[in-house]
Enzyme design. Structure first.
Site, PDB file in Angstrom:
ATOM      1  N   ALA A  29      16.143  14.447  34.942  1.00 41.61           N
ATOM      2  CA  ALA A  29      16.182  15.456  36.006  1.00 41.61           C
ATOM      3  C   ALA A  29      17.636  15.800  36.349  1.00 41.61           C
ATOM      4  CB  ALA A  29      15.440  14.962  37.239  1.00 41.61           C
ATOM      5  N   GLY A  32      18.640  18.025  33.609  1.00 44.35           N
ATOM      6  CA  GLY A  32      17.878  19.270  33.711  1.00 44.35           C
ATOM      7  C   GLY A  32      18.364  20.168  34.820  1.00 44.35           C
ATOM      8  N   ASP A  33      18.805  19.589  35.921  1.00 48.31           N
ATOM      9  CA  ASP A  33      19.348  20.373  37.029  1.00 48.31           C
ATOM     10  C   ASP A  33      20.572  21.163  36.566  1.00 48.31           C
ATOM     11  OD1 ASP A  33      19.635  21.128  39.864  1.00 48.31           O
ATOM     12  OD2 ASP A  33      21.366  19.782  39.845  1.00 48.31           O
ATOM     13  N   ALA A  34      21.437  20.504  35.820  1.00 44.05           N
ATOM     14  CA  ALA A  34      22.646  21.172  35.320  1.00 44.05           C
ATOM     15  C   ALA A  34      22.299  22.249  34.292  1.00 44.05           C
ATOM     16  CB  ALA A  34      23.594  20.140  34.701  1.00 44.05           C
TER      17      ALA A  34
END
Length: 153
Positions: A29, A32-34
């Protein structure tokens, strides 16, 4: 001998099973956020915007509420494979530090869990199947931005 040595890039990507066993949902996560934010920044790069408009366009789509809407869209649709749906479930059960907006009651925990699950899926796909990651990200472009409330007051 050179002073600075660089690590060599891996010659192959980990399989989805290897990735799940090596990384927790929180780590995926985080990645994935980046990836999600970088994808949106690239999307809004052209046509040129004023910097504040550019910032708001991206900000309104990287917040947990907008990510939760994307999660709902993916879960309701037929785009995801069974394995990808499993990664979403795995990601929604990630534990970790809860942001102040959740702890302070400005964001409900279900919305936060959905956003984390989406970020986990994006991190998982980016690492194991980058072309598929782009396919999933492009499928979400039609969603309208979330109106981010001003929390500075």
């Amino acid at each position: 001998m050179p002073v600075h040595q660089h690590a060599t890039a891996p010659t192959s990507r980990p399989s989805p099973d290897q990735l799940r066993s090596m990384s927790g949902p929180g780590a995926l996560a985080f990645l994935g956020d980046a990836v999600w934010e970088m994808h949106l920044r690239q999307k809004f790069l052209l046509p040129g915007l004023h910097l504040q408009d550019y910032y708001e366009a991206v900000r309104s789509r990287v917040c947990a509420e907008a990510q939760a809407r994307c999660y709902d869209e993916l879960v309701a649709g037929a785009l995801l494979t069974d394995r990808e749906r499993e990664v979403l479930r795995w990601g929604s059960n990630a534990s970790g530090t809860v942001p102040r907006r959740v702890a302070g009651g400005k964001l409900d925990r279900l919305t936060y869990r959905k956003a984390t699950a989406l970020e986990c899926l994006v991190g998982f796909l980016h690492t194991s199947q980058p072309e598929r990651c782009l396919e999933v990200l492009h499928s979400l472009h039609h969603l309208a931005p979330y109106e981010v409330p001003d929390v500075s007051a």
